[in-house]
Structure formats: structure tokens, C-alpha cells
Design a protein around this motif. Structure first.
Motif, PDB file in Angstrom:
ATOM      1  N   ARG A 126       0.837  -1.193   0.000  1.00 18.20           N
ATOM      2  CA  ARG A 126       0.000   0.000   0.000  1.00 18.20           C
ATOM      3  C   ARG A 126       0.879   1.253   0.000  1.00 18.20           C
ATOM      4  NH1 ARG A 126      -5.143   0.140  -1.373  1.00 18.20           N
ATOM      5  NH2 ARG A 126      -5.255   2.113  -0.270  1.00 18.20           N
ATOM      6  N   SER A 127       0.447   2.251  -0.736  1.00 20.01           N
ATOM      7  CA  SER A 127       1.160   3.526  -0.709  1.00 20.01           C
ATOM      8  C   SER A 127       0.604   4.432   0.377  1.00 20.01           C
ATOM      9  CB  SER A 127       1.063   4.218  -2.073  1.00 20.01           C
ATOM     10  OG  SER A 127      -0.283   4.410  -2.452  1.00 20.01           O
ATOM     11  N   ASP A 128      -0.471   4.005   1.023  1.00 27.27           N
ATOM     12  CA  ASP A 128      -1.012   4.744   2.164  1.00 27.27           C
ATOM     13  C   ASP A 128      -1.044   3.813   3.371  1.00 27.27           C
ATOM     14  OD1 ASP A 128      -3.196   3.075   1.727  1.00 27.27           O
ATOM     15  OD2 ASP A 128      -4.321   4.590   0.628  1.00 27.27           O
ATOM     16  N   ASP A 129      -1.877   4.089   4.330  1.00 33.58           N
ATOM     17  CA  ASP A 129      -1.868   3.323   5.582  1.00 33.58           C
ATOM     18  C   ASP A 129      -2.991   2.300   5.686  1.00 33.58           C
ATOM     19  OD1 ASP A 129       0.371   4.699   6.685  1.00 33.58           O
ATOM     20  OD2 ASP A 129      -0.924   6.417   7.060  1.00 33.58           O
ATOM     21  N   ILE A 130      -3.739   2.090   4.611  1.00 37.82           N
ATOM     22  CA  ILE A 130      -4.838   1.135   4.640  1.00 37.82           C
ATOM     23  C   ILE A 130      -4.322  -0.267   4.980  1.00 37.82           C
ATOM     24  CG2 ILE A 130      -6.522  -0.059   3.175  1.00 37.82           C
ATOM     25  CD1 ILE A 130      -7.489   2.626   3.995  1.00 37.82           C
ATOM     26  N   ILE A 131      -5.100  -0.997   5.768  1.00 35.93           N
ATOM     27  CA  ILE A 131      -4.752  -2.361   6.180  1.00 35.93           C
ATOM     28  C   ILE A 131      -5.699  -3.332   5.478  1.00 35.93           C
ATOM     29  CG2 ILE A 131      -4.527  -3.934   8.137  1.00 35.93           C
ATOM     30  CD1 ILE A 131      -4.434  -1.246   9.880  1.00 35.93           C
ATOM     31  N   ILE A 132      -5.138  -4.345   4.820  1.00 38.85           N
ATOM     32  CA  ILE A 132      -5.961  -5.383   4.203  1.00 38.85           C
ATOM     33  C   ILE A 132      -5.686  -6.674   4.952  1.00 38.85           C
ATOM     34  CG2 ILE A 132      -6.480  -6.677   2.108  1.00 38.85           C
ATOM     35  CD1 ILE A 132      -5.632  -4.245   0.500  1.00 38.85           C
TER      36      ILE A 132
END
Length: 527
Positions: free
Chosen positions: A416-422
Motif C-alpha cells: 500500500r502507498s497509504d496506511d490502509i490495512i488489508i
């Protein structure tokens, strides 16, 4: 390959036409944990959804109304979605794991006028009766509740014919909420023509759905992936949707695949990983299964190799988002490169771009982006022009994921280029976890990041700074986990908690989650 979108389109009308031509064809095949089955033909499903549409119309729900749907897997979900599309209403899918705070935010943000939920959710919605000013209709499935309209009673005397509303292909039809790194979830706007765009490639060339198939796509209602595969890809091509209403276990899933004539399976990487680890995997014979797909997070090579070795099946990876449709995948006839997402969809222009929006050469890591002229691209975030604008970089929609393209056109996910968690196929915004944690009286501040996990890909880990007078302990960590479960959807809770003295921050005071993510990755590599 080009897709010409008609001026008018309604997916429910397409399904109805198929039902008129194939009335006895099996549409939905439901199985519960006890082994009980329920089957609806296409004509039965058409009539069932018509009764629902008539019932909803009789209480004043109509074209353009926004309706939140909180139901579990099952025949009712298919009937409700078709009925709302026939009315020209806007569907707000909601997971049964959402909590009061999540539901209130979505209803208020969308100005929803109705909520339809199964009886286990009425307790979460009831307190909102006087807080959500636009909410007028409360409809429940299952046990009756005071102040709620029973769907069974509402439709029991309704006609089973209904004239489907003519909708423009550009009319708003679906409003799915997806997590953001800051602020509340974003309302992703998809129009009535979106299913037609999805059917053109994703359903036919990735899932490989054919009219004769029994399709088991394990996603639950409330997620964009349910609209993708169990609903649109299956009914839109005249196949049979298989629905299992029970909980996941590797042995249960494998037993179902061995017993029933399921020919297409679409499951999460976590589900595939657990099945691949089943100790008696080789004892199962999956005679009917011919097409297997996975989406939600990267699929590891071990799973692909195991399914090839044991079942002679290639699990085809796929990549897309709530904001679009399938963008990249291992399509039918394309040789997979294990570890790669696959190749771009034939109707999507995908590129790796830099911070200026310029395409990068082969092998360079950058942002995975798609051209803004993609037919199935969302129409923006509801009431959020700033976040909509930030999603675009020149002529490109930037997905928020980073990757690289090789010489053969395959795309490799880099993170991810941001902080989203999958995690386990769920998309989780750190803000939602942190917002819940700081409401606990012992928490001063916190940061939530993705922590590598062998089964779920990643899990949520929270770094917690306690207020003075509180002492770190295992019992407090468990208390904080339960606290988050009660304030927001349980799948968002931090499975790991680490108590720290302070958090890494920029000079302006912003938490540097990237440092914490890198720390987690390094620890996993050393383990």
C-alpha cells in the motif's frame, strides 16, 4: 476491446428477461449448517423480488431513495437487491458485522431513508431512530420487533408482477462504503450501468462463468465483492448461485466442494490458504470444480502450487477495488506467474505512474493507476469532492497500491502507498481502529498498522501509549480488543497490541505509521 454503454440499463430487468425465457432454471441454491437446502428457480426469484418491490413501494420507497441493507448470505439478499434495483432505489450494502456507530455514519452521510436488516441487527439500529433524521422506514427479516415492519408480512399479499423502473445507465444504483486513512469511510458511487461493464470481462474472462455453472462465491452481502461475483457475475450470465450460510472451516468447504456440483469457486486468499493446509486435503475429490479465483489480497505461491498438485486446478488471482471492477488478473488462457497479480484487463488501461502522474518504465516501482475513462470507474465519493479530487493524478485514478510491471506486462504488488490495512480480504482504515481505541479511558494515543500474518496476509496491530496511572498488561490488552469490537465492526479489532512509551512522529506531530509498518516487516523477516 471497447464497451458501448446503452442510454438505459437496469440489471434487474436483464435478470427478469432471462427468467421469462428460462423460468425453471435454478437461480439460487442455498445450504445451511444443518444441511437443509432451499432452491429458487429464476422465475421464482423474479416473482419473489417483484413481491418485495411492490411491498417496498407500498410504504413509499421509490426511485432515488437510499436504502441501507444489512442482511446475511441467503436467498433474501438476492431478492432484496433485485427489488431495490427494480424500484430505481440506491443500495447501501452493509455488513452484518457493522456496529451502531458505523451504521449511523453511513445513514447520515448518505441521507438514507430506509434500513432493511435481519433480526439480529435491529438492536444496533433501534437507537438511531431519533438520531438519524432522514430515516423513515425500518424493515426487518426474521423475528418481529416493535416499531419494525416485518418483510414477510409486507410482501405476503403483494402481486408477483412488477413493472421495472427504467433507469438511465448513469443513475446512481450502488453506494458502497470503503475505509479511508483519515476521516470516516468514503461513499463510493456506482451507477446502474456498472454491472454491464463488470459482466463484459470480469465475469466471463476471469471468473469464467458459463450458463451451465454452479457458482460459489463466498463473499457476504455488505461488500462490493458480493455485488461483483455472487450477484452480478452469476445471475447476469444465467448461472446458479450457490450459497453456504454457515461458518468457514477448511474441512466444511472442501466437503461441500466434493459433494455438490460446484464448478466455479471464488474465495478469499485466507480461505484458500486454510484449505491448502488441511491435513487430509488429498482425500477430497472435487470432480465438478473447473474454475477457481481469488481476490481481496495477494495470493501466495504455496497455495497456487498446492491446488495445482492436488486438484490440477489453477487458482487465478485478481485485483480490483470498491471504486472500480477487476483491473488486473490472471485471465482464462493466461499463464499465471505465481506472486504476480496477473495482467491488465482488456478493457482497462493500467499503468505504473510516479508522483507527477507520468508513466514509469518496466521494472520501476510506483503507483498502480488506471485511466479515468474506464467505463466501470466510480463516479466519485459522495459529498466529498476533496477526497475525490485527491484520488486522481492528471488523467489517472491512483489506486493507493504500489507495484511494478515486468517485460511481459504482468503487475507485481509491492504494498500500500497509504496506511490502509488489508486483512483476510477486509479493507480496514487505521483511523477507525484508532478512533475506537482512544475512547477507552486508559488510552492516551495510539497507531494502527498492518502486521504480517501467515494466514490472513496481515492483521491489525495497535501501538498504544497509556495515560499516566495505567500499567501495561495482557489483561488490559484483551480489554482493549473487546472495547474495539463493541464500538466498531469486529473484523477491525487489533489482533496484536504493543504498549509503547511514545509513537514516531513528524516535526508537525503527525504519526509516522510507515516506520511502524517497516518495524513489523523487519521483525517478521527476522523470525
Amino acid at each position: 476491446m471497447e464497451l458501448n454503454m446503452p442510454k438505459f440499463y437496469n440489471f434487474a430487468a436483464q435478470v427478469d428477461q432471462y427468467a421469462l425465457n428460462h423460468p425453471d432454471k435454478r437461480a439460487v441454491w442455498e445450504l445451511d449448517e444443518s444441511g437443509a437446502e432451499q432452491i429458487l428457480s429464476y422465475d421464482q426469484l423474479r416473482r419473489f423480488s417483484n413481491r418485495i418491490a411492490n411491498g417496498l413501494q407500498s410504504i413509499g420507497i421509490g426511485q432515488g431513495d437510499k436504502v441501507m441493507v444489512l442482511v446475511k448470505r441467503g436467498i433474501e439478499a438476492y431478492g432484496l437487491y433485485l427489488a431495490l434495483l427494480k424500484l430505481g432505489a440506491v443500495i447501501l450494502p452493509g455488513s452484518e458485522m457493522l456496529r451502531q456507530k458505523d451504521i449511523e455514519y453511513r445513514i447520515d452521510h448518505a441521507l438514507a431513508s430506509a434500513v432493511i436488516c435481519f433480526d439480529g441487527m435491529t438492536g444496533e439500529v433501534e437507537p438511531l431512530r431519533n438520531r438519524c433524521k432522514t430515516l423513515r422506514h425500518f424493515i426487518t427479516l426474521g423475528d418481529r420487533a416493535d416499531g419494525w415492519i416485518s418483510l414477510d408480512l409486507l410482501i405476503q399479499d403483494q402481486a408477483d408482477e412488477f413493472a421495472c423502473v427504467q433507469t438511465s445507465s448513469d443513475d446512481l444504483a450502488f453506494l458502497s462504503y470503503t475505509s479511508g486513512t483519515t476521516g470516516g469511510p468514503k461513499g463510493v458511487m456506482h451507477v446502474a450501468g456498472w454491472p454491464l461493464a463488470h459482466l463484459s470481462v470480469a465475469a466471463k474472462q476471469w471468473l469464467d462463468v458459463q450458463e451451465k455453472d454452479v457458482v460459489w462465491a463466498t463473499a457476504g452481502p455488505g461488500w462490493a465483492k458480493w455485488i461483483w461475483s455472487p450477484f452480478v457475475s452469476t445471475l447476469g450470465l444465467g448461472a446458479t448461485a450457490f450459497v453456504y450460510k454457515g461458518r468457514f472451516s477448511a474441512d466444511t468447504y472442501l466437503s461441500i466442494l466434493a459433494k455438490y456440483p460446484i464448478s466455479v469457486l471464488c474465495a478469499t486468499p485466507t480461505e484458500y490458504r486454510m484449505m491448502a493446509k488441511a491435513p487430509d486435503l488429498e482425500s477430497y475429490t472435487l470432480q465438478a470444480l473447473r474454475s477457481t479465483c481469488s481476490a481481496g489480497e495477494p495470493l501466495n505461491r504455496e497455495v497456487i502450487d498446492t491446488f495445482r498438485r492436488v486438484f490440477n486446478l489453477t487458482v487465478r488471482d485478481g485485483y480490483g477495488q470498491t471504486e472500480n471492477t477487476l483491473l488486473v488478473g490472471t485471465f482464462v488462457g493466461v499463464e499465471p506467474k505465481p506472486g504476480s497479480m496477473g495482467r491488465p484487463s482488456p478493457v482497462v488501461r493500467v499503468a505504473i505512474v510516479d508522483e507527477e502522474g507520468s508513466e514509469l518504465p518496466v521494472g520501476k516501482v510506483g503507483d498502480i493507476a488506471i485511466h479515468k475513462e474506464m467505463v466501470a470507474l466510480f463516479k466519485g465519493y459522495l459529498n466529498d469532492p476533496d477526497r475525490t479530487a485527491k484520488a486522481f493524478r492528471g488523467e489517472w485514478y491512483v489506486t493507493g497500491d504500489q507495484g511494478r510491471m515486468d517485460d511481459d506486462g504482468y503487475i507485481w504488488f509491492e504494498g500500500r502507498s497509504d496506511d490502509i490495512i488489508i486483512s483476510g480480504g477486509y479493507t480496514i482504515g487505521p483511523f477507525e481502529v484508532e478512533d475506537a481505541l482512544v475512547k477507552h479511558p486508559a488510552v492516551a494515543e495510539c497507531a494502527a498498522v498492518a502486521s504480517p500474518d501467515p494466514e490472513r496476509g496481515h492483521v491489525v496491530k495497535a501501538f498504544v501509549v497509556l495515560k499516566k496511572g495505567n500499567t501495561p498488561s495482557d489483561s488490559l490488552a484483551e480489554e482493549l480488543k473487546e472495547h474495539v469490537k463493541h464500538l466498531t465492526a469486529p473484523y477491525k479489532y487489533p489482533r496484536k497490541i504493543e504498549f509503547v512509551e511514545d509513537l514516531p512522529k513528524t516535526t508537525s506531530g503527525k504519526i509516522r505509521r510507515v516506520e511502524l509498518r517497516l518495524q513489523e516487516k523487519e521483525q517478521m523477516n527476522r523470525a
